[in-house]
Design a protein around this motif. Structure first.
Motif, PDB file in Angstrom:
ATOM      1  N   ASP A 118       0.870  -0.844   0.050  1.00 27.64           N
ATOM      2  CA  ASP A 118      -0.362  -0.304  -0.021  1.00 27.64           C
ATOM      3  C   ASP A 118       1.140   1.051   0.228  1.00 27.64           C
ATOM      4  O   ASP A 118       1.247   1.330   0.916  1.00 27.64           O
ATOM      5  CB  ASP A 118      -0.971  -0.120   1.166  1.00 27.64           C
ATOM      6  CG  ASP A 118      -1.791   1.117   1.117  1.00 27.64           C
ATOM      7  OD1 ASP A 118      -1.326   2.021   0.573  1.00 27.64           O
ATOM      8  OD2 ASP A 118      -3.124   1.247   1.576  1.00 27.64           O
ATOM      9  N   THR A 318      -7.617   2.655   7.806  1.00 30.41           N
ATOM     10  CA  THR A 318      -8.349   3.642   7.349  1.00 30.41           C
ATOM     11  C   THR A 318      -7.885   4.850   8.618  1.00 30.41           C
ATOM     12  O   THR A 318      -8.347   4.181   9.482  1.00 30.41           O
ATOM     13  CB  THR A 318      -9.902   3.582   6.979  1.00 30.41           C
ATOM     14  OG1 THR A 318     -10.748   2.992   8.606  1.00 30.41           O
ATOM     15  CG2 THR A 318     -10.632   3.097   6.003  1.00 30.41           C
ATOM     16  N   GLY A 319      -7.719   5.582   8.625  1.00 34.01           N
ATOM     17  CA  GLY A 319      -6.857   6.861   9.192  1.00 34.01           C
ATOM     18  C   GLY A 319      -6.019   6.748   9.900  1.00 34.01           C
ATOM     19  O   GLY A 319      -5.405   5.683   9.783  1.00 34.01           O
ATOM     20  N   PHE A 357      -7.873   5.188  14.683  1.00 37.58           N
ATOM     21  CA  PHE A 357      -8.103   4.551  13.454  1.00 37.58           C
ATOM     22  C   PHE A 357      -8.674   2.828  13.100  1.00 37.58           C
ATOM     23  O   PHE A 357      -8.925   2.430  14.440  1.00 37.58           O
ATOM     24  CB  PHE A 357      -6.811   3.812  12.783  1.00 37.58           C
ATOM     25  CG  PHE A 357      -5.481   3.637  13.960  1.00 37.58           C
ATOM     26  CD1 PHE A 357      -4.905   2.214  13.588  1.00 37.58           C
ATOM     27  CD2 PHE A 357      -4.630   4.245  14.771  1.00 37.58           C
ATOM     28  CE1 PHE A 357      -4.570   1.545  14.866  1.00 37.58           C
ATOM     29  CE2 PHE A 357      -4.495   4.075  15.869  1.00 37.58           C
ATOM     30  CZ  PHE A 357      -3.203   2.310  15.233  1.00 37.58           C
ATOM     31  N   THR A 358      -8.821   2.012  12.039  1.00 37.82           N
ATOM     32  CA  THR A 358      -9.182   0.592  11.829  1.00 37.82           C
ATOM     33  C   THR A 358      -8.479   0.127  11.071  1.00 37.82           C
ATOM     34  O   THR A 358      -8.783   0.892   9.721  1.00 37.82           O
ATOM     35  CB  THR A 358     -10.764   1.461  11.231  1.00 37.82           C
ATOM     36  OG1 THR A 358     -11.693   1.823  12.538  1.00 37.82           O
ATOM     37  CG2 THR A 358     -11.890   0.014  11.888  1.00 37.82           C
ATOM     38  N   TYR A 359      -9.109  -0.908  11.181  1.00 34.06           N
ATOM     39  CA  TYR A 359      -8.024  -1.599   9.758  1.00 34.06           C
ATOM     40  C   TYR A 359      -9.161  -2.984   9.576  1.00 34.06           C
ATOM     41  O   TYR A 359     -10.331  -3.817  10.500  1.00 34.06           O
ATOM     42  CB  TYR A 359      -6.617  -3.025  10.864  1.00 34.06           C
ATOM     43  CG  TYR A 359      -5.921  -2.260  10.826  1.00 34.06           C
ATOM     44  CD1 TYR A 359      -5.324  -1.999   9.759  1.00 34.06           C
ATOM     45  CD2 TYR A 359      -5.364  -1.508  11.683  1.00 34.06           C
ATOM     46  CE1 TYR A 359      -3.301  -1.531  10.110  1.00 34.06           C
ATOM     47  CE2 TYR A 359      -3.863  -0.828  11.828  1.00 34.06           C
ATOM     48  CZ  TYR A 359      -3.406  -0.522  10.587  1.00 34.06           C
ATOM     49  OH  TYR A 359      -2.279  -0.556  11.215  1.00 34.06           O
ATOM     50  N   ARG A 360      -9.206  -3.196   8.225  1.00 33.87           N
ATOM     51  CA  ARG A 360     -10.823  -4.434   8.173  1.00 33.87           C
ATOM     52  C   ARG A 360     -10.459  -4.843   7.003  1.00 33.87           C
ATOM     53  O   ARG A 360      -9.201  -4.609   6.601  1.00 33.87           O
ATOM     54  CB  ARG A 360     -11.750  -3.351   7.280  1.00 33.87           C
ATOM     55  CG  ARG A 360     -12.586  -2.348   7.960  1.00 33.87           C
ATOM     56  CD  ARG A 360     -13.481  -1.441   7.281  1.00 33.87           C
ATOM     57  NE  ARG A 360     -14.414  -0.417   8.119  1.00 33.87           N
ATOM     58  CZ  ARG A 360     -14.025   0.568   8.595  1.00 33.87           C
ATOM     59  NH1 ARG A 360     -12.402   1.237   7.989  1.00 33.87           N
ATOM     60  NH2 ARG A 360     -14.807   1.164   9.547  1.00 33.87           N
ATOM     61  N   GLN A 428     -10.411  -2.371  15.628  1.00 32.92           N
ATOM     62  CA  GLN A 428     -10.702  -0.481  16.238  1.00 32.92           C
ATOM     63  C   GLN A 428     -10.145  -0.432  16.772  1.00 32.92           C
ATOM     64  O   GLN A 428     -10.063  -0.884  18.237  1.00 32.92           O
ATOM     65  CB  GLN A 428     -11.957   0.303  16.160  1.00 32.92           C
ATOM     66  CG  GLN A 428     -13.557  -0.297  15.134  1.00 32.92           C
ATOM     67  CD  GLN A 428     -14.789  -0.603  15.785  1.00 32.92           C
ATOM     68  OE1 GLN A 428     -15.315  -1.177  15.636  1.00 32.92           O
ATOM     69  NE2 GLN A 428     -14.775   0.998  15.502  1.00 32.92           N
TER      70      GLN A 428
END
Length: 446
Positions: A118, A318-319, A357-360, A428
């Motif tokens: 990424d 994200t974040g 922040f969050t990981y999905r 999260q």
């Protein structure tokens, strides 16, 4: 003239510019000499630094000492983000609306042996080793989108066609080479970014799968990007179709969240042209240990080596913002690394993502063990506390890394089980006090 306006920027001492240097008198003399020698030809110079890229450094304004304007701009490389190029051009146009303006250099480094999952995972290292080939492509995609849309430039030049020799660089995978070329120094390898421009600038049928040299993949799921100027392009994986993309913006066709097979992955893109199909193929591998595991080097653009399994660079987030406890590369000799206690994986744990922040993660249904690794870069005990929530269930409460570590620069780990249904694990990191933080995430099937 080229880049005589470094002024009091941090770069100036390394190229022999002393405080108070004023290039204007010499430029005026040269301009007069040029006009007297050949009045039919306009004068032009390239500036480096006007526009605030180097904070409050004192910059001599020299663009008006020539007939035509040129600007070397490296937003997203030495400073700022690629998206800032447009506003800088607009400011230059506003300052001298009657002077024709060009972009005389824009570019970034890219090493064909260094890769990322990424391009937004962490900061690129313009003076060091973290210069993945994928970031070079991203830089040119973003920059050309801005430049192509403008009608007020008399020319643009990307920097550079080929990697070239220089005695002041130790970056990417090279020594004494500037890695900004679209082609390697030995002229043997055309980097992915070469084909981005070919697809956009050359009418010849072009189909090119990017990331082709990132062979041994870290994650079982990836986005596949293809530069194609075909009206329609199909993607195939191990003989099965993954769909067709038509009239791709900027000639960039994207298939998101492609699930790779364990072992060999034959990826083929087929451009469906009026005169017949044009194909491009690559082969990627996914080792058995990565098939049902996501090991993330948080805050890292390029994943560190680890004794605990194959990690990929920061992705699926994200974040938050990326950071590191290690000193950044800069001009002059490299600074010594700081020691991280409690682990042999110093570089893996040195980077981190912090904030809210969050990981999905697109994981298969099943039961997983989640192992989180932390380091406290600066806060004292009690200053940083946060929760970790997995698919809605609070697994860690008011975690205080500094208090748990008991000493600065010391790794702390925590693990828990989670059951996944619906093909997604959402992690999260929610601040209670200060900012949340994590250095590494390992999600492994049980």
């Amino acid at each position: 003239a080229n880049e005589v306006d470094f002024g009091s920027t941090p770069v100036a001492p390394f190229i022999g510019i002393t405080s108070g240097s004023d290039p204007a008198p010499l430029l005026r003399e040269l301009r007069a000499l040029s006009a007297a020698t050949d009045p039919s030809r306009p004068t032009v110079l390239a500036t480096c630094c006007e526009g605030g890229m180097f904070g409050d450094a004192e910059i001599p304004i020299v663009a008006n000492e020539a007939d035509l304007g040129g600007a070397n701009r490296y937003f997203g490389w030495y400073y700022g983000k690629p998206s800032q190029l447009g506003s800088n051009i607009a400011a230059l146009r506003a300052a001298r609306p009657d002077q024709p303006l060009s972009i005389t250099e824009y570019g970034a480094g890219g090493a064909v042996t260094i890769h990322t999952d990424d391009v937004m995972g962490g900061p690129v290292d313009a003076r060091g080793r973290d210069q993945p080939e994928e970031y070079l492509s991203y830089f040119h995609e973003e920059s050309w989108a801005i430049l192509d849309a403008r009608k007020d430039l008399w020319a643009t030049w990307l920097w550079n066609a080929f990697d070239f020799a220089t005695l002041v660089r130790k970056e990417g995978d090279a020594q004494d080479i500037n890695t900004k070329g679209l082609v390697t120094y030995d002229r043997k390898v055309k980097k992915d970014a070469f084909f981005f421009y070919k697809a956009n600038w050359n009418p010849a049928p072009t189909v090119h799968i990017t990331g082709r040299r990132y062979v041994n993949r870290a994650y079982p799921v990836t986005h596949v990007r293809v530069y194609s100027n075909a009206p329609a392009t199909e993607l195939q994986l191990n003989g099965r179709t993954l769909g067709v993309r038509k009239d791709c913006p900027q000639k960039i066709c994207i298939w998101e969240n492609v699930q790779l097979d364990q072992g060999s992955n034959a990826v083929t893109a087929v451009g469906l042209f009026a005169d017949g199909p044009v194909r491009d193929s690559v082969n990627w591998t996914l080792e058995a240990g990565s098939t049902r595991a996501f090991r993330i080097d948080s805050g890292a653009l390029v994943a560190a080596q680890s004794g605990g399994g194959r990690f990929g660079s920061d992705a699926f987030f994200t974040g938050g913002t990326a950071g590191s406890v290690q000193p950044a590369s800069g001009y002059g000799p490299p600074r010594p690394r700081k020691e991280v206690h409690g682990t042999a994986d110093t570089m893996l744990i040195s980077t981190y993502r912090e904030g809210d922040f969050t990981y999905r993660l697109p994981v298969a249904d099943g039961t997983y063990r989640v192992t989180l690794s932390f380091i406290e870069p600066a806060a004292a005990a009690g200053e940083r506390q946060f929760d970790v929530i997995a698919n809605g269930e609070k697994k860690l409460r008011s975690l205080d890394v500094a208090a748990l570590a008991g000493a600065p620069m010391t790794m702390v780990t925590r693990d828990f089980k989670v059951k996944v249904t619906g093909g997604k694990l959402v992690l999260q990191f929610t601040p209670v006090k200060g900012q949340a933080i994590v250095s590494a995430i390992a999600v492994e099937a049980m």
